[in-house]
Design a protein around this motif. Structure first.
Motif, mmCIF file in Angstrom:
data_model
loop_
_atom_site.group_PDB
_atom_site.id
_atom_site.type_symbol
_atom_site.label_atom_id
_atom_site.label_comp_id
_atom_site.label_asym_id
_atom_site.label_seq_id
_atom_site.Cartn_x
_atom_site.Cartn_y
_atom_site.Cartn_z
ATOM 1 N N MET A 78 -15.345 13.419 12.766
ATOM 2 C CA MET A 78 -16.145 12.577 13.619
ATOM 3 C C MET A 78 -17.597 13.039 13.557
ATOM 4 S SD MET A 78 -15.227 11.548 17.441
ATOM 5 C CE MET A 78 -16.448 11.723 18.666
ATOM 6 N N GLU A 79 -18.500 12.111 13.368
ATOM 7 C CA GLU A 79 -19.920 12.433 13.230
ATOM 8 C C GLU A 79 -20.532 12.728 14.593
ATOM 9 O OE1 GLU A 79 -23.879 10.146 11.857
ATOM 10 O OE2 GLU A 79 -22.111 9.924 10.580
ATOM 11 N N GLU A 80 -21.322 13.819 14.648
ATOM 12 C CA GLU A 80 -21.986 14.208 15.889
ATOM 13 C C GLU A 80 -23.173 13.288 16.158
ATOM 14 O OE1 GLU A 80 -24.775 17.864 17.347
ATOM 15 O OE2 GLU A 80 -23.117 18.326 16.022
ATOM 16 N N LYS A 81 -23.256 12.763 17.361
ATOM 17 C CA LYS A 81 -24.376 11.897 17.735
ATOM 18 C C LYS A 81 -25.560 12.777 18.121
ATOM 19 C CE LYS A 81 -25.665 8.012 20.558
ATOM 20 N NZ LYS A 81 -25.234 7.029 21.542
ATOM 21 N N LYS A 82 -26.701 12.551 17.479
ATOM 22 C CA LYS A 82 -27.888 13.353 17.724
ATOM 23 C C LYS A 82 -28.834 12.598 18.641
ATOM 24 C CE LYS A 82 -27.544 15.576 13.270
ATOM 25 N NZ LYS A 82 -28.163 15.821 11.993
ATOM 26 N N SER A 83 -29.343 13.300 19.630
ATOM 27 C CA SER A 83 -30.309 12.677 20.534
ATOM 28 C C SER A 83 -31.720 12.963 20.036
ATOM 29 C CB SER A 83 -30.132 13.221 21.950
ATOM 30 O OG SER A 83 -30.353 14.609 21.962
ATOM 31 N N PRO A 84 -32.683 12.113 20.384
ATOM 32 C CA PRO A 84 -34.068 12.336 19.967
ATOM 33 C C PRO A 84 -34.612 13.626 20.562
ATOM 34 C CG PRO A 84 -33.805 10.161 20.952
ATOM 35 C CD PRO A 84 -32.528 10.898 21.138
ATOM 36 N N ILE A 85 -35.514 14.251 19.854
ATOM 37 C CA ILE A 85 -36.169 15.467 20.322
ATOM 38 C C ILE A 85 -37.372 15.053 21.163
ATOM 39 C CG2 ILE A 85 -37.375 17.560 19.607
ATOM 40 C CD1 ILE A 85 -35.903 17.222 16.886
ATOM 41 N N GLY A 111 -50.240 8.518 14.877
ATOM 42 C CA GLY A 111 -49.123 8.149 15.734
ATOM 43 C C GLY A 111 -47.771 8.188 15.053
ATOM 44 N N GLY A 112 -47.751 8.290 13.728
ATOM 45 C CA GLY A 112 -46.492 8.397 12.994
ATOM 46 C C GLY A 112 -46.033 9.843 12.949
ATOM 47 N N ILE A 113 -44.742 10.048 13.038
ATOM 48 C CA ILE A 113 -44.160 11.387 13.033
ATOM 49 C C ILE A 113 -43.339 11.574 11.768
ATOM 50 C CG2 ILE A 113 -42.545 12.935 14.224
ATOM 51 C CD1 ILE A 113 -45.037 12.503 15.819
ATOM 52 N N ALA A 114 -43.423 12.781 11.200
ATOM 53 C CA ALA A 114 -42.587 13.146 10.057
ATOM 54 C C ALA A 114 -42.001 14.524 10.320
ATOM 55 C CB ALA A 114 -43.405 13.168 8.769
ATOM 56 N N THR A 115 -40.810 14.760 9.806
ATOM 57 C CA THR A 115 -40.208 16.083 9.892
ATOM 58 C C THR A 115 -39.919 16.583 8.481
ATOM 59 O OG1 THR A 115 -37.964 15.180 10.088
ATOM 60 C CG2 THR A 115 -39.143 15.657 12.149
ATOM 61 N N ILE A 116 -39.860 17.908 8.371
ATOM 62 C CA ILE A 116 -39.529 18.522 7.082
ATOM 63 C C ILE A 116 -38.488 19.604 7.338
ATOM 64 C CG2 ILE A 116 -40.385 19.734 5.055
ATOM 65 C CD1 ILE A 116 -43.200 18.736 5.783
ATOM 66 N N THR A 117 -37.344 19.490 6.676
ATOM 67 C CA THR A 117 -36.276 20.482 6.802
ATOM 68 C C THR A 117 -36.650 21.737 6.025
ATOM 69 O OG1 THR A 117 -35.097 19.662 4.865
ATOM 70 C CG2 THR A 117 -34.524 18.665 7.005
ATOM 71 N N PRO A 118 -35.932 22.847 6.254
ATOM 72 C CA PRO A 118 -36.240 24.086 5.533
ATOM 73 C C PRO A 118 -36.180 23.957 4.009
ATOM 74 C CG PRO A 118 -34.854 24.572 7.403
ATOM 75 C CD PRO A 118 -34.924 23.072 7.286
ATOM 76 N N GLU A 140 -37.004 18.637 2.614
ATOM 77 C CA GLU A 140 -36.710 17.207 2.735
ATOM 78 C C GLU A 140 -37.583 16.576 3.820
ATOM 79 O OE1 GLU A 140 -33.030 14.353 4.071
ATOM 80 O OE2 GLU A 140 -32.561 16.266 3.131
ATOM 81 N N ILE A 141 -38.296 15.513 3.437
ATOM 82 C CA ILE A 141 -39.212 14.816 4.343
ATOM 83 C C ILE A 141 -38.515 13.614 4.964
ATOM 84 C CG2 ILE A 141 -41.359 13.486 4.490
ATOM 85 C CD1 ILE A 141 -42.356 15.146 2.068
ATOM 86 N N ASN A 142 -38.701 13.458 6.287
ATOM 87 C CA ASN A 142 -38.191 12.286 7.001
ATOM 88 C C ASN A 142 -39.365 11.677 7.760
ATOM 89 O OD1 ASN A 142 -37.032 10.375 8.640
ATOM 90 N ND2 ASN A 142 -35.523 11.745 9.560
ATOM 91 N N THR A 143 -39.823 10.517 7.315
ATOM 92 C CA THR A 143 -40.952 9.863 7.981
ATOM 93 C C THR A 143 -40.492 8.863 9.041
ATOM 94 O OG1 THR A 143 -41.075 8.217 6.217
ATOM 95 C CG2 THR A 143 -42.532 10.138 6.032
ATOM 96 N N THR A 144 -39.189 8.810 9.288
ATOM 97 C CA THR A 144 -38.666 7.928 10.335
ATOM 98 C C THR A 144 -37.918 8.751 11.386
ATOM 99 O OG1 THR A 144 -36.643 7.506 9.082
ATOM 100 C CG2 THR A 144 -38.473 5.950 8.783
ATOM 101 N N ALA A 145 -38.386 9.965 11.605
ATOM 102 C CA ALA A 145 -37.736 10.862 12.568
ATOM 103 C C ALA A 145 -37.838 10.280 13.983
ATOM 104 C CB ALA A 145 -38.395 12.236 12.520
ATOM 105 N N LYS A 146 -36.796 10.495 14.772
ATOM 106 C CA LYS A 146 -36.770 10.021 16.145
ATOM 107 C C LYS A 146 -37.184 11.173 17.072
ATOM 108 C CE LYS A 146 -33.237 6.642 15.221
ATOM 109 N NZ LYS A 146 -31.885 6.178 15.483
ATOM 110 N N ILE A 147 -38.476 11.323 17.235
ATOM 111 C CA ILE A 147 -39.034 12.370 18.097
ATOM 112 C C ILE A 147 -40.006 11.731 19.053
ATOM 113 C CG2 ILE A 147 -40.435 14.460 18.178
ATOM 114 C CD1 ILE A 147 -39.383 15.211 15.473
ATOM 115 N N LYS A 148 -39.875 12.072 20.316
ATOM 116 C CA LYS A 148 -40.814 11.586 21.321
ATOM 117 C C LYS A 148 -41.798 12.714 21.644
ATOM 118 C CE LYS A 148 -37.673 8.502 23.746
ATOM 119 N NZ LYS A 148 -37.072 8.209 25.061
ATOM 120 N N LEU A 149 -43.083 12.414 21.565
ATOM 121 C CA LEU A 149 -44.101 13.376 21.966
ATOM 122 C C LEU A 149 -44.596 13.000 23.347
ATOM 123 C CD1 LEU A 149 -46.235 13.701 18.714
ATOM 124 C CD2 LEU A 149 -44.392 15.162 19.503
#
Length: 83
Positions: free
Chosen positions: A1-8, A61-68, A71-80
């Motif tokens: 079962m896939e873990e549901k991730k909440s926005p940061i 205003g756009g957010i991106a994340t980078i894993t160790p 890997e770049i994610n320009t559609t990350a679900k992060i609220k500032l």
């Protein structure tokens, strides 16, 4: 079962000291962050998520994340939080 991730949700009120955060990036994250920097992205902070240190960058205003592994994610679900 896939873990549901909440926005940061980021709760800092002041900008992070980028040189301090930059020194904590992996080599792969530095390469990816440099690539995004050419498009105007700036490193905001590093967040420990699901056992990994993920770099968080922002541009116009756009957010991106980078894993160790770089890997770049320009559609990350992060609220500032607004200042």
């Amino acid at each position: 079962m896939e873990e549901k991730k909440s926005p940061i949700t980021e709760r800092r009120k002041e900008s992070a000291n980028t040189p301090v955060w930059w020194s904590k990036l992996t080599l792969a994250q530095k390469f990816s962050a440099s690539s995004l920097g050419k498009f105007g992205y700036e490193l905001l902070f590093i967040r420990h998520v699901n056992g990994q240190d993920v770099a968080v960058l922002q541009c116009n205003g756009g957010i991106a994340t980078i894993t160790p592994d770089g890997e770049i994610n320009t559609t990350a679900k992060i609220k500032l939080r607004s200042k």
